[in-house]
Design a protein around this motif. Structure first.
Motif, PDB file in Angstrom:
ATOM      1  N   TYR A  37      48.076  39.206  39.913  1.00 13.01           N
ATOM      2  CA  TYR A  37      46.639  39.448  39.267  1.00 13.01           C
ATOM      3  C   TYR A  37      45.481  38.542  39.920  1.00 13.01           C
ATOM      4  O   TYR A  37      46.147  37.193  40.178  1.00 13.01           O
ATOM      5  CB  TYR A  37      46.428  39.218  37.789  1.00 13.01           C
ATOM      6  CG  TYR A  37      47.300  40.122  37.006  1.00 13.01           C
ATOM      7  CD1 TYR A  37      46.836  41.624  37.269  1.00 13.01           C
ATOM      8  CD2 TYR A  37      48.032  40.136  35.804  1.00 13.01           C
ATOM      9  CE1 TYR A  37      47.113  42.746  36.606  1.00 13.01           C
ATOM     10  CE2 TYR A  37      48.573  41.147  35.168  1.00 13.01           C
ATOM     11  CZ  TYR A  37      48.067  42.527  35.549  1.00 13.01           C
ATOM     12  OH  TYR A  37      48.591  43.486  34.698  1.00 13.01           O
ATOM     13  N   GLY A  38      44.634  38.844  40.074  1.00 15.13           N
ATOM     14  CA  GLY A  38      43.331  38.111  40.430  1.00 15.13           C
ATOM     15  C   GLY A  38      42.047  38.496  40.248  1.00 15.13           C
ATOM     16  O   GLY A  38      41.968  39.390  39.333  1.00 15.13           O
ATOM     17  N   MET A  39      40.940  37.976  40.410  1.00 15.01           N
ATOM     18  CA  MET A  39      39.514  38.256  39.928  1.00 15.01           C
ATOM     19  C   MET A  39      38.601  38.073  41.239  1.00 15.01           C
ATOM     20  O   MET A  39      38.773  37.138  41.932  1.00 15.01           O
ATOM     21  CB  MET A  39      39.335  37.405  38.702  1.00 15.01           C
ATOM     22  CG  MET A  39      38.030  37.790  38.019  1.00 15.01           C
ATOM     23  SD  MET A  39      37.764  36.769  36.542  1.00 15.01           S
ATOM     24  CE  MET A  39      39.255  37.500  35.171  1.00 15.01           C
ATOM     25  N   ALA A 176      30.053  42.174  36.585  1.00  6.90           N
ATOM     26  CA  ALA A 176      30.008  40.899  37.911  1.00  6.90           C
ATOM     27  C   ALA A 176      31.357  40.476  37.777  1.00  6.90           C
ATOM     28  O   ALA A 176      31.718  39.584  39.049  1.00  6.90           O
ATOM     29  CB  ALA A 176      29.311  39.518  37.554  1.00  6.90           C
ATOM     30  N   LEU A 177      32.324  40.998  37.108  1.00  7.60           N
ATOM     31  CA  LEU A 177      33.905  40.397  37.309  1.00  7.60           C
ATOM     32  C   LEU A 177      34.623  41.549  37.306  1.00  7.60           C
ATOM     33  O   LEU A 177      34.682  42.585  36.858  1.00  7.60           O
ATOM     34  CB  LEU A 177      34.126  39.586  35.906  1.00  7.60           C
ATOM     35  CG  LEU A 177      33.362  38.504  35.810  1.00  7.60           C
ATOM     36  CD1 LEU A 177      33.717  37.870  34.533  1.00  7.60           C
ATOM     37  CD2 LEU A 177      33.940  37.274  36.677  1.00  7.60           C
ATOM     38  N   VAL A 178      35.572  41.375  38.590  1.00  6.89           N
ATOM     39  CA  VAL A 178      36.684  42.389  38.722  1.00  6.89           C
ATOM     40  C   VAL A 178      37.846  41.973  38.587  1.00  6.89           C
ATOM     41  O   VAL A 178      38.240  40.724  39.245  1.00  6.89           O
ATOM     42  CB  VAL A 178      36.201  43.226  40.017  1.00  6.89           C
ATOM     43  CG1 VAL A 178      37.313  44.267  40.393  1.00  6.89           C
ATOM     44  CG2 VAL A 178      34.909  43.619  40.162  1.00  6.89           C
ATOM     45  N   PHE A 179      38.814  42.622  37.851  1.00  8.34           N
ATOM     46  CA  PHE A 179      40.069  42.179  37.655  1.00  8.34           C
ATOM     47  C   PHE A 179      41.094  43.126  38.034  1.00  8.34           C
ATOM     48  O   PHE A 179      41.052  44.292  37.870  1.00  8.34           O
ATOM     49  CB  PHE A 179      40.448  41.700  36.020  1.00  8.34           C
ATOM     50  CG  PHE A 179      41.799  41.256  35.737  1.00  8.34           C
ATOM     51  CD1 PHE A 179      42.123  39.993  36.066  1.00  8.34           C
ATOM     52  CD2 PHE A 179      42.575  42.030  35.286  1.00  8.34           C
ATOM     53  CE1 PHE A 179      43.569  39.742  35.818  1.00  8.34           C
ATOM     54  CE2 PHE A 179      43.841  41.853  34.753  1.00  8.34           C
ATOM     55  CZ  PHE A 179      44.424  40.625  35.082  1.00  8.34           C
ATOM     56  N   GLY A 180      42.130  42.414  38.574  1.00 14.64           N
ATOM     57  CA  GLY A 180      43.239  43.546  38.895  1.00 14.64           C
ATOM     58  C   GLY A 180      44.335  43.085  40.017  1.00 14.64           C
ATOM     59  O   GLY A 180      44.525  41.823  39.982  1.00 14.64           O
ATOM     60  N   ASN A 181      45.187  43.870  40.299  1.00 12.64           N
ATOM     61  CA  ASN A 181      46.354  43.751  41.024  1.00 12.64           C
ATOM     62  C   ASN A 181      46.080  43.515  42.725  1.00 12.64           C
ATOM     63  O   ASN A 181      45.524  44.479  43.287  1.00 12.64           O
ATOM     64  CB  ASN A 181      47.600  44.641  40.997  1.00 12.64           C
ATOM     65  CG  ASN A 181      48.847  44.545  41.739  1.00 12.64           C
ATOM     66  OD1 ASN A 181      48.967  43.279  42.300  1.00 12.64           O
ATOM     67  ND2 ASN A 181      49.887  45.264  41.633  1.00 12.64           N
ATOM     68  N   LEU A 182      46.095  42.240  43.136  1.00 11.31           N
ATOM     69  CA  LEU A 182      45.706  42.074  44.490  1.00 11.31           C
ATOM     70  C   LEU A 182      46.700  42.590  45.275  1.00 11.31           C
ATOM     71  O   LEU A 182      46.239  43.121  46.658  1.00 11.31           O
ATOM     72  CB  LEU A 182      45.523  40.475  44.801  1.00 11.31           C
ATOM     73  CG  LEU A 182      44.686  39.774  44.094  1.00 11.31           C
ATOM     74  CD1 LEU A 182      44.982  38.134  44.077  1.00 11.31           C
ATOM     75  CD2 LEU A 182      43.130  40.020  44.220  1.00 11.31           C
TER      76      LEU A 182
END
Ligand code: SF4
Ligand code: SF4
Length: 221
Positions: A37-39, A176-182
């Motif tokens: 996970y990253g953002m 403005a924020l995106v989260f998920g599996n890099l």
């Protein structure tokens, strides 16, 4: 906002203070299985409303006086009526090569193999504060209620456990924020990273942060 000499000395001191721990190679990037996970914080879309800060505090029951997430305003850039502000997200970077993990003498600070989240095992934390000193991003604190090291965990125990996105991501009115599996090339975060210019704060330290930023104007490094 480059790493100051004082920060460097604190970091070096923390490593020296734990003797054998310094034997860990900081060059070793932690390997995780499956999800990582990253953002992204899009600084061009952020309006500094701090809804993310409020949501984080509420969802994760962060006590007053400490914070897992701050939005730091700088500026103005330019003059009225064209003056603009810059908003910088201060929170755990979920470093793949995390100094806080390397210095922890009990293994309380660790990187979760299943998702790459840098986490704290409250049962193992002795409150020695080595991790607070070692973190070049200064995002850790001792929780005044639990008395153990604390910081952003991407809402692992709250929103993620409920199948939702982190509270900050959910609450942001400008997306403005995106989260998920890099590591998933089809995830929205991976797709944005392919097509957009981003930077990572203090990446020259070798920490391999999983927090990416879309720069507004000059890059903070
Ligand atoms: Fe550890 Fe600080 Fe990196 Fe978070 S930002 S993983 S607390 S070194
Ligand atoms: Fe910026 Fe979104 Fe946080 Fe508001 S909620 S401060 S727009 S990141």
């Amino acid at each position: 906002m480059s790493c100051s000499r004082r920060q460097f000395i604190i970091y070096s001191g923390a490593l020296a203070a734990v003797g054998g721990v310094a034997g860990h190679s900081l060059a070793n990037t932690m390997k995780v299985d499956g999800v990582r996970y990253g953002m992204i914080h899009d600084e061009t879309a952020c309006i500094g409303c701090t809804a993310c800060m409020d949501a984080c505090r509420e969802v994760n029951q962060v006590p007053e006086g400490v914070s897992r997430l701050e939005i730091i305003r700088s500026g103005p850039i330019g003059t009225f009526p064209d003056a603009e502000y810059h908003f910088f997200r201060k929170s755990c970077q979920h470093c793949d090569n995390a100094p806080c993990v390397h210095v922890c003498p009990t293994g309380a600070s660790h990187i979760r193999k299943e998702d790459g989240i840098v986490d704290v095992d409250a049962d193992l934390c002795v409150g020695c504060m080595y991790c607070l000193a070692a973190c070049p991003y200064q995002v850790r604190f001792i929780n005044p209620v639990t008395r153990v090291a604390d910081k952003c965990d991407f809402c692992r125990k709250t929103n993620l456990a409920a199948g939702k996105e982190p509270a900050c991501v959910e609450s942001c009115p400008t997306k403005a924020l995106v989260f998920g599996n890099l590591d998933d090339p089809d995830s929205p975060i991976a797709k944005r990273l392919v097509k957009e210019t981003t930077y990572r704060y203090k990446q020259a330290l070798g920490t391999s942060p999983k927090m990416y930023r879309v720069p507004k104007g000059e890059i903070t490094s």
